[in-house]
Design a protein around this motif. Structure first.
Motif, PDB file in Angstrom:
ATOM      1  N   ALA A 133      37.183  14.028  26.705  1.00  0.00           N
ATOM      2  CA  ALA A 133      36.429  14.708  25.648  1.00  0.00           C
ATOM      3  C   ALA A 133      36.297  13.823  24.415  1.00  0.00           C
ATOM      4  O   ALA A 133      35.240  13.795  23.774  1.00  0.00           O
ATOM      5  CB  ALA A 133      37.088  16.035  25.298  1.00  0.00           C
ATOM      6  N   VAL A 134      37.342  13.076  24.085  1.00  0.00           N
ATOM      7  CA  VAL A 134      37.266  12.132  22.960  1.00  0.00           C
ATOM      8  C   VAL A 134      36.220  11.061  23.267  1.00  0.00           C
ATOM      9  O   VAL A 134      35.359  10.757  22.434  1.00  0.00           O
ATOM     10  CB  VAL A 134      38.635  11.487  22.665  1.00  0.00           C
ATOM     11  CG1 VAL A 134      38.489  10.319  21.688  1.00  0.00           C
ATOM     12  CG2 VAL A 134      39.616  12.513  22.127  1.00  0.00           C
ATOM     13  N   CYS A 135      36.278  10.507  24.468  1.00  0.00           N
ATOM     14  CA  CYS A 135      35.339   9.445  24.855  1.00  0.00           C
ATOM     15  C   CYS A 135      33.899   9.944  24.916  1.00  0.00           C
ATOM     16  O   CYS A 135      32.965   9.163  24.754  1.00  0.00           O
ATOM     17  CB  CYS A 135      35.748   8.830  26.190  1.00  0.00           C
ATOM     18  SG  CYS A 135      37.201   7.769  26.054  1.00  0.00           S
ATOM     19  N   ASP A 150      36.694  -0.324  17.706  1.00  0.00           N
ATOM     20  CA  ASP A 150      38.026  -0.924  17.824  1.00  0.00           C
ATOM     21  C   ASP A 150      38.911  -0.117  18.777  1.00  0.00           C
ATOM     22  O   ASP A 150      39.597  -0.677  19.630  1.00  0.00           O
ATOM     23  CB  ASP A 150      38.705  -1.015  16.451  1.00  0.00           C
ATOM     24  CG  ASP A 150      37.984  -1.950  15.502  1.00  0.00           C
ATOM     25  OD1 ASP A 150      37.237  -2.833  15.983  1.00  0.00           O
ATOM     26  OD2 ASP A 150      38.160  -1.786  14.283  1.00  0.00           O
ATOM     27  N   PHE A 151      38.876   1.206  18.622  1.00  0.00           N
ATOM     28  CA  PHE A 151      39.652   2.100  19.486  1.00  0.00           C
ATOM     29  C   PHE A 151      39.261   1.891  20.953  1.00  0.00           C
ATOM     30  O   PHE A 151      40.123   1.757  21.825  1.00  0.00           O
ATOM     31  CB  PHE A 151      39.413   3.553  19.064  1.00  0.00           C
ATOM     32  CG  PHE A 151      39.883   4.575  20.048  1.00  0.00           C
ATOM     33  CD1 PHE A 151      41.208   4.980  20.062  1.00  0.00           C
ATOM     34  CD2 PHE A 151      39.003   5.148  20.957  1.00  0.00           C
ATOM     35  CE1 PHE A 151      41.647   5.935  20.975  1.00  0.00           C
ATOM     36  CE2 PHE A 151      39.433   6.101  21.865  1.00  0.00           C
ATOM     37  CZ  PHE A 151      40.760   6.492  21.873  1.00  0.00           C
ATOM     38  N   ALA A 156      40.056  -0.514  26.576  1.00  0.00           N
ATOM     39  CA  ALA A 156      39.167  -0.987  27.640  1.00  0.00           C
ATOM     40  C   ALA A 156      39.905  -1.658  28.798  1.00  0.00           C
ATOM     41  O   ALA A 156      39.343  -1.797  29.886  1.00  0.00           O
ATOM     42  CB  ALA A 156      38.115  -1.934  27.072  1.00  0.00           C
ATOM     43  N   THR A 157      41.126  -2.045  28.579  1.00  0.00           N
ATOM     44  CA  THR A 157      41.907  -2.683  29.649  1.00  0.00           C
ATOM     45  C   THR A 157      43.055  -1.775  30.107  1.00  0.00           C
ATOM     46  O   THR A 157      44.039  -2.266  30.674  1.00  0.00           O
ATOM     47  CB  THR A 157      42.468  -4.035  29.177  1.00  0.00           C
ATOM     48  OG1 THR A 157      43.265  -3.814  28.011  1.00  0.00           O
ATOM     49  CG2 THR A 157      41.341  -5.019  28.870  1.00  0.00           C
ATOM     50  N   HIS A 158      42.906  -0.498  29.869  1.00  0.00           N
ATOM     51  CA  HIS A 158      43.958   0.449  30.269  1.00  0.00           C
ATOM     52  C   HIS A 158      44.245   0.288  31.762  1.00  0.00           C
ATOM     53  O   HIS A 158      43.325   0.111  32.564  1.00  0.00           O
ATOM     54  CB  HIS A 158      43.520   1.883  29.963  1.00  0.00           C
ATOM     55  CG  HIS A 158      44.637   2.852  29.981  1.00  0.00           C
ATOM     56  ND1 HIS A 158      45.135   3.392  31.139  1.00  0.00           N
ATOM     57  CD2 HIS A 158      45.380   3.368  28.976  1.00  0.00           C
ATOM     58  CE1 HIS A 158      46.130   4.210  30.848  1.00  0.00           C
ATOM     59  NE2 HIS A 158      46.304   4.220  29.544  1.00  0.00           N
ATOM     60  N   VAL A 167      36.502   4.760  29.154  1.00  0.00           N
ATOM     61  CA  VAL A 167      36.417   3.927  27.961  1.00  0.00           C
ATOM     62  C   VAL A 167      35.239   2.962  28.044  1.00  0.00           C
ATOM     63  O   VAL A 167      34.487   2.803  27.077  1.00  0.00           O
ATOM     64  CB  VAL A 167      37.737   3.164  27.731  1.00  0.00           C
ATOM     65  CG1 VAL A 167      37.590   2.123  26.632  1.00  0.00           C
ATOM     66  CG2 VAL A 167      38.859   4.140  27.400  1.00  0.00           C
ATOM     67  N   LEU A 168      35.059   2.321  29.187  1.00  0.00           N
ATOM     68  CA  LEU A 168      33.970   1.351  29.311  1.00  0.00           C
ATOM     69  C   LEU A 168      32.608   2.017  29.176  1.00  0.00           C
ATOM     70  O   LEU A 168      31.700   1.471  28.541  1.00  0.00           O
ATOM     71  CB  LEU A 168      34.096   0.581  30.624  1.00  0.00           C
ATOM     72  CG  LEU A 168      35.301  -0.364  30.682  1.00  0.00           C
ATOM     73  CD1 LEU A 168      35.425  -0.988  32.065  1.00  0.00           C
ATOM     74  CD2 LEU A 168      35.225  -1.423  29.601  1.00  0.00           C
TER      75      LEU A 168
END
Length: 184
Positions: A133-135, A150-151, A156-158, A167-168
């Motif tokens: 939901a944040v993404c 930045d976040f 991005a490499t989680h 994220v991507l």
């Protein structure tokens, strides 16, 4: 939990009196998951129905932002209603905020932007639904909140593929918003 004093009776919704919304807002931010999702459904229908924004959305965003400012965490239902309000449009729709008349959509966007740092801080990749939901919410704000990029870069490499994929995708959309601007 609001930061403004709202005359709920003067606010408009799709069908029910706006004065009936505060209990739904309380359930949205403090209820169990099922209760919170049910509250979100009602709020969506009343304040951002199918992209149509209503003046009560401003008070709803203010309530949610007040919850965040008071140290409350947002669940996925609360984050999703913010995104639905952010996406809704009704050209020329204004709301009284204190002594001023302001554009409802602009007010909602500004209040959400006020709590973006808190939203990013509370984003938890271990809670995939909340993190999703944040993404989904933050990319459309990236042109006004550089910390979003930045976040997203930090995550991005989680190591968890599902988190990394969220994220991507969000990063791609956020970079597009920064490049082209948000959709007013």
């Amino acid at each position: 939990m609001t930061t403004q004093t709202w005359d709920w009776s003067s606010l408009r919704t799709l069908s029910q009196p706006a004065s009936e919304l505060p209990p739904y807002l309380e359930r949205l931010v403090t209820g169990a998951p099922r209760e919170s999702r049910g509250a979100r459904s009602v709020l969506y229908c009343e304040v951002a129905n199918q992209g149509q924004l209503y003046t009560a959305a401003a008070a709803c965003v203010d309530f949610i932002a007040g919850h965040v400012r008071a140290g409350g965490r947002l669940n996925s239902a609360a984050l999703r209603i913010l995104e639905e309000i952010l996406d809704a449009r009704t050209p020329g729709l204004t709301v009284e905020v204190g002594e001023r008349t302001v554009d409802t959509a602009a007010y909602c966007r500004a209040r959400i932007l006020d709590v973006v740092p808190d939203i990013l801080h509370m984003a938890d990749p271990a809670d995939l639904d909340q993190f999703d939901a944040v993404c989904y919410l933050v990319p459309q704000l990236a042109d006004s909140a550089p910390q979003i990029i930045d976040f997203l870069h930090r995550h991005a490499t989680h190591p968890v593929p599902a988190v990394r994929a969220l994220v991507l995708e969000a990063l791609e959309e956020a970079e597009e918003v920064v490049r082209d601007g948000h959709n007013p």
